[in-house]
Design an enzyme around this catalytic site. Sequence first.
Site, PDB file in Angstrom:
ATOM      1  N   GLU A 175      13.296  17.202 134.813  1.00 35.71           N
ATOM      2  CA  GLU A 175      14.065  15.977 134.560  1.00 35.71           C
ATOM      3  C   GLU A 175      13.447  15.110 133.457  1.00 35.71           C
ATOM      4  OE1 GLU A 175      14.655  13.424 137.987  1.00 35.71           O
ATOM      5  OE2 GLU A 175      15.842  12.005 136.850  1.00 35.71           O
ATOM      6  N   LYS A 217      17.681  18.647 134.570  1.00 38.22           N
ATOM      7  CA  LYS A 217      18.316  17.408 135.046  1.00 38.22           C
ATOM      8  C   LYS A 217      18.202  16.339 133.960  1.00 38.22           C
ATOM      9  CE  LYS A 217      18.133  13.994 138.779  1.00 38.22           C
ATOM     10  NZ  LYS A 217      18.015  13.816 140.216  1.00 38.22           N
TER      11      LYS A 217
HETATM   12  P1  13P Z   1      19.995   8.244 139.723  1.00 40.45           P
HETATM   13  O1  13P Z   1      21.177   9.165 139.789  1.00 40.45           O
HETATM   14  O2  13P Z   1      20.107   7.049 140.591  1.00 40.45           O
HETATM   15  O3  13P Z   1      19.625   7.939 138.290  1.00 40.45           O
HETATM   16  O4  13P Z   1      18.769   9.026 140.343  1.00 40.45           O
HETATM   17  C1  13P Z   1      18.599  10.349 140.039  1.00 40.45           C
HETATM   18  C2  13P Z   1      17.188  10.686 140.130  1.00 40.45           C
HETATM   19  O5  13P Z   1      16.805  11.572 140.851  1.00 40.45           O
HETATM   20  C3  13P Z   1      16.235   9.924 139.305  1.00 40.45           C
HETATM   21  O6  13P Z   1      15.005  10.581 139.294  1.00 40.45           O
END
Ligand code: 13P
Length: 325
Positions: A175, A217
Amino acid sequence: MSSLNKIARTLVSNRRGILAADESIGTMSTRLEKVGVEATAENRRLYRELIVTTPQLAESISGIILADETFYQKLSNGRTFPEYLSDIGILAGIKVDTGAKALAGAPGEKITEGLDGLRERVEEYARLGATFAKWRAVITIGDSVPSDRAVHANAHALARYAGLCQEGGLVPIVEPEVLMDGSHSLATCQKVTTSVIRTVFDQLELMKVQLDGIVLKPNMVVAGSESSEQPSVEDVANATVDALRASVPPSVPGIAFLSGGQRPEVATENLAAMQNIDSLPWELTYSFGRALVGPALETWRGESANEAAAQGALSERAVANASAR
Ligand code: 13P
């Protein structure tokens, strides 16, 4: 098919997506207090129990990312959270980073920590039922940022995390979040997102990470939340897919977006618009936190009388996102 590839494909296929319920103790406490609930370990457990016991959740949710605290807590029926998720056909994930800290030599920028002892923690989480993991890197857009230094440090850490997860049998969710904060344009977000994701894949390849055994992600490509020019849903969908086409190898099975502070309905509309774009090599799905559970938390407010309505609010978002696919 390797077992990592099988798990990654399960996470992103069949119109399902991932629910991020892995807020740190600090973040979860702030969110509970905002709706008038005292921030105790028991209230965090109660709230997470409400989320995971929402009826029919497995029809639209393939995996749930848990926080370390929740991973070791039990539901009222005596099952641990990973055991219960396995019972209902949802994969259990675990957030393994320990948060974003100030990066030396890069004022205003952050580096995500958590590599020390990660091999041993991965082994333990896998033994207790986790099948995938998450690590979030944070990139800020602003005057002269992001710096190459912050982008490279974060991409390097993501790649080392991903390698350790795969070695221990967990699918890494990779991510790199480019934040919405700021007044930058859609075009700037597209440029930064493309370059950040390219750097991440350079590092993943350098670290010999198996690309068909990860889930990416990313953020959607949007204009800064303070920008006066807000793009249309189609513009966001096109800019996001263009950024991904220019940076993500086709061997990656799926891309699961974070919601990043977008309104829940907007995140769903953007996701739906991307499904109309032809010939994409990867599945495009959701891994939302706030855009899935925000309305449920607002509805619950710690009152047992509101539990069913809160679960209804989560169901509504989960079904809407599955339908968007
Ligand atoms: P949000 O969808 O609230 O941005 O959170 C996703 C997430 O896992 C952030 O690390």
